[in-house]
Design an enzyme around this catalytic site. Structure first.
Site, mmCIF file in Angstrom:
data_model
loop_
_atom_site.group_PDB
_atom_site.id
_atom_site.type_symbol
_atom_site.label_atom_id
_atom_site.label_comp_id
_atom_site.label_asym_id
_atom_site.label_seq_id
_atom_site.Cartn_x
_atom_site.Cartn_y
_atom_site.Cartn_z
ATOM 1 N N ASP A 95 45.887 51.967 40.033
ATOM 2 C CA ASP A 95 44.865 51.238 40.783
ATOM 3 C C ASP A 95 43.546 52.000 40.834
ATOM 4 O O ASP A 95 42.467 51.394 40.781
ATOM 5 C CB ASP A 95 45.335 50.966 42.213
ATOM 6 C CG ASP A 95 46.223 49.746 42.314
ATOM 7 O OD1 ASP A 95 46.431 49.086 41.277
ATOM 8 O OD2 ASP A 95 46.713 49.462 43.417
ATOM 9 N N HIS A 137 38.387 50.600 51.252
ATOM 10 C CA HIS A 137 39.785 51.042 51.334
ATOM 11 C C HIS A 137 39.952 52.560 51.299
ATOM 12 O O HIS A 137 41.016 53.062 51.691
ATOM 13 C CB HIS A 137 40.605 50.442 50.188
ATOM 14 C CG HIS A 137 40.742 48.955 50.232
ATOM 15 N ND1 HIS A 137 41.209 48.287 51.341
ATOM 16 C CD2 HIS A 137 40.466 48.004 49.300
ATOM 17 C CE1 HIS A 137 41.212 46.988 51.090
ATOM 18 N NE2 HIS A 137 40.767 46.792 49.848
ATOM 19 N N TYR A 330 36.182 39.912 41.756
ATOM 20 C CA TYR A 330 36.778 40.203 40.455
ATOM 21 C C TYR A 330 36.609 39.088 39.436
ATOM 22 O O TYR A 330 37.127 39.182 38.335
ATOM 23 C CB TYR A 330 38.255 40.579 40.664
ATOM 24 C CG TYR A 330 38.343 41.677 41.702
ATOM 25 C CD1 TYR A 330 37.993 42.978 41.383
ATOM 26 C CD2 TYR A 330 38.681 41.395 43.025
ATOM 27 C CE1 TYR A 330 37.998 43.983 42.339
ATOM 28 C CE2 TYR A 330 38.697 42.387 43.990
ATOM 29 C CZ TYR A 330 38.360 43.680 43.634
ATOM 30 O OH TYR A 330 38.339 44.662 44.591
#
Length: 459
Positions: A95, A137, A330
Site C-alpha cells: 500500500d 492516514h 483515484y
C-alpha cells in the site's frame, strides 16, 4: 463579512511526477491535471500562486518520530531490500511502497500545508489551498493508506500557535483516522469525519461511538455512512452537523480535507456524490388561479445546490480562516474536475461546463465536461439510519458545556528555514523545479517551455 477573500494557492510540479508503481491506485499525476485545469480556466489570475518550500526533516518531526522521518529520508528503491525489518516496522510495502524521490514528495506536499497555515496565521490570506496535501492516514511512527507524512496534523499544529481551537473537517470516503488519533486526547482540536464505515472498509475505524478520550472526550465527531449515499442526504447531514459544531465549538480556524474518492465512480469509493449537483424544484403554488395567470403566479421555481463542492461552499461561508487540502481520489480525471470546481467555489467563480483546451484535454473525452453526475449505487442509508446518526452526534455535542478556553502562551516563531549555498550542491543531480524556483511564483511564471515537465504525459 469579508468583502473579498484573499486566496493563496500552493503548487509544485514535481509533486505530480512521482510514480507509486504499476497497478497502484494512487496517481500523483492527478495533481498536474488539476493544476493545468485551474490554469485553463484562468483561476490563477485571481489568486496568489506560490511554490511551497520543501519541509525540513525537523519540521516533519514536529509530529512524526525522528527515527521514522530519518528512515524515509534515506530509504530508496535500490536499498530497501537491506531493511526488511524497518519496512515492516514503519508499514512500508504494497500500500505504501518505496519509490524514487519518495522523501522529496513528502517534503513538498507537507511544505505546502505548512506554508498555507503560516500565511493564514500571519493574516496574509483568508483561504489557503494545497491540493497536494490531505494525506490523513499517516501515523506518528509509520505510513498508512498511501500516506507517509501527515501534513494535516503538521498544519493544525502550526495553526494552534495562533488559534485556541481548530476545527478539522474531512469529506474523504475513508475515515480521517490519522488526524483523529493525533488529537484524540485534546480539546484544542475538534475532528469531524464523514466517511464510509463497515464491511471491513479501510481503515476500519470511525464508528459514531469513537468520541475522544480524557480532555478530548466529545471532541472527535464521526459520521459513519453506508454505501450509496446521495447528494441530497450527504449535503443536508453535512450542513446540519457542521452548523452545530461551529456554533458549539467556536473554532478560530478550519482545516477542510476534500478527498475526492467520495465522488460517484471513484475506483475505491462507494458513494453517489456529484461534484456540484443542482436540483430544480417546481412547486405548484396557486392551483385555483386560471390558466391565463400561468406561469407567473402558479409556479415557484427554486434551485438547490448539493454535492461535494456544496460542502466546500458552505464551509467558506462561515468566514473563518480556512486551509483547504486534497486527499483521496483515484479516478484522476474526476479528481481534477472536482478540485478545479472547488477552487472556483473558493474564488466565487462559476466555471463553464465545457473544459477549455489544456495539456491534458484528452483525459476528459468524450464529453469534455467539467461537472459529473451522481452515481447509481443503491443507497443503503435509510432516513431512519441517518436520523439516528444525527441524533447521536447532536447528543455528543450537547455534552460540551461551552467552547474550551486555553491560556495562550507567547507565540513561537515560524520554523527557521536556513539558507544554503548553491555552490555546494552537486551539479550532476537532477535539477528539480523546486530548486530552480524557491520563492513566490507569480501567475505569469507558469508557462509552456523546455523545463515545464508538467506537460509530459504519464499516469
Amino acid at each position: 463579512m469579508r468583502s473579498k477573500d484573499r486566496i493563496s494557492y500552493f503548487y509544485d510540479g514535481d509533486v505530480g511526477s512521482v510514480y507509486f508503481g504499476p497497478n497502484h491506485p494512487m496517481k500523483p499525476h492527478r495533481l498536474c491535471m488539476t493544476h493545468h485545469l485551474v490554469l485553463s480556466y484562468e483561476l490563477h489570475k485571481k489568486m496568489e500562486v506560490y511554490r511551497p518550500h520543501k519541509a525540513y526533516p525537523v519540521e516533519l518531526a514536529q509530529f512524526h518520530s525522528e527515527d521514522y522521518v530519518e528512515f524515509l529520508h534515506r530509504i530508496t528503491p535500490d536499498t530497501q531490500h537491506l531493511f526488511a525489518g524497518e519496512l515492516a516496522r514503519y508499514n512500508l510495502g504494497e500500500d505504501c511502497p518505496v519509490f524514487e524521490n519518495l522523501f522529496e514528495f513528502c517534503q513538498i506536499y507537507a511544505g505546502g500545508t505548512l506554508d498555507a497555515a503560516r500565511r493564514l496565521n500571519n493574516q496574509l490570506c483568508d483561504i489557503a489551498i494545497n491540493w497536494a496535501g490531505g494525506l490523513h492516514h499517516a501515523k506518528k511512527c509509520g505510513a498508512s493508506g498511501f500516506c507517509y507524512i501527515n501534513d494535516l496534523v503538521l498544519g493544525i499544529l502550526e495553526l494552534l500557535k495562533y488559534h485556541a481551537r481548530v476545527l478539522y473537517i474531512d469529506i474523504d470516503v475513508h475515515h480521517g483516522d490519522g488526524v483523529e488519533e493525533a488529537f484524540y486526547f485534546t480539546d484544542r482540536v475538534m475532528t469531524v469525519s464523514f466517511h464510509k464505515y463497515g464491511d471491513m472498509f479501510f481503515p476500519g475505524t470511525g464508528d459514531v461511538k469513537e468520541i475522544g478520550e480524557r480532555e478530548g472526550k466529545f471532541y472527535a465527531i464521526n459520521v459513519p455512512l453506508k454505501d450509496g449515499i446521495d447528494d441530497t442526504s450527504f449535503t443536508r447531514l453535512f450542513k446540519t452537523v457542521i452548523s452545530k459544531v461551529v456554533e458549539t465549538y467556536q473554532p478560530g480556524a478550519i482545516v477542510l480535507q476534500c478527498g475526492a474518492d467520495s465522488l460517484a465512480g471513484d475506483r475505491l469509493g462507494c458513494f453517489n456524490l456529484s461534484i456540484d449537483g443542482a436540483y430544480l424544484i417546481v412547486i405548484v403554488a396557486f392551483p385555483f388561479l386560471p390558466m391565463c395567470y400561468l406561469p407567473k403566479h402558479r409556479t415557484v421555481i427554486a434551485c438547490s445546490l448539493f454535492g461535494h463542492a456544496e460542502c466546500v461552499r458552505f464551509v467558506k461561508k462561515l468566514n473563518l480562516p480556512l486551509l483547504v487540502t486534497g486527499g483521496g481520489g483515484y479516478t484522476k480525471e474526476n479528481v481534477a474536475r472536482c478540485w478545479t470546481v472547488e477552487t472556483g467555489v473558493l474564488l466565487d467563480t462559476e466555471l463553464p461546463n465545457e473544459i477549455p483546451e489544456n495539456a491534458y484535454i484528452k483525459y476528459f473525452a468524450p464529453e469534455y465536461s467539467l461537472k459529473t453526475p451522481g452515481g447509481l449505487i443503491e443507497n443503503l442509508n435509510s432516513k431512519s439510519y441517518l436520523s439516528t446518526i444525527k441524533i447521536q452526534v447532536m447528543e455528543n455535542l450537547r455534552s460540551i458545556q461551552h467552547a474550551p478556553s486555553v491560556q495562550m502562551q507567547e507565540v513561537p516563531p515560524d520554523f527557521y528555514i536556513p539558507d544554503f549555498d548553491e555552490d555546494e550542491q552537486n551539479p550532476d543531480e537532477r535539477m528539480y523545479q523546486h530548486n530552480q524556483d524557491k520563492q513566490i511564483q507569480r501567475d505569469d511564471e507558469y508557462y509552456e517551455g523546455d523545463n515545464d515537465n508538467d506537460h509530459m504525459d504519464g499516469s
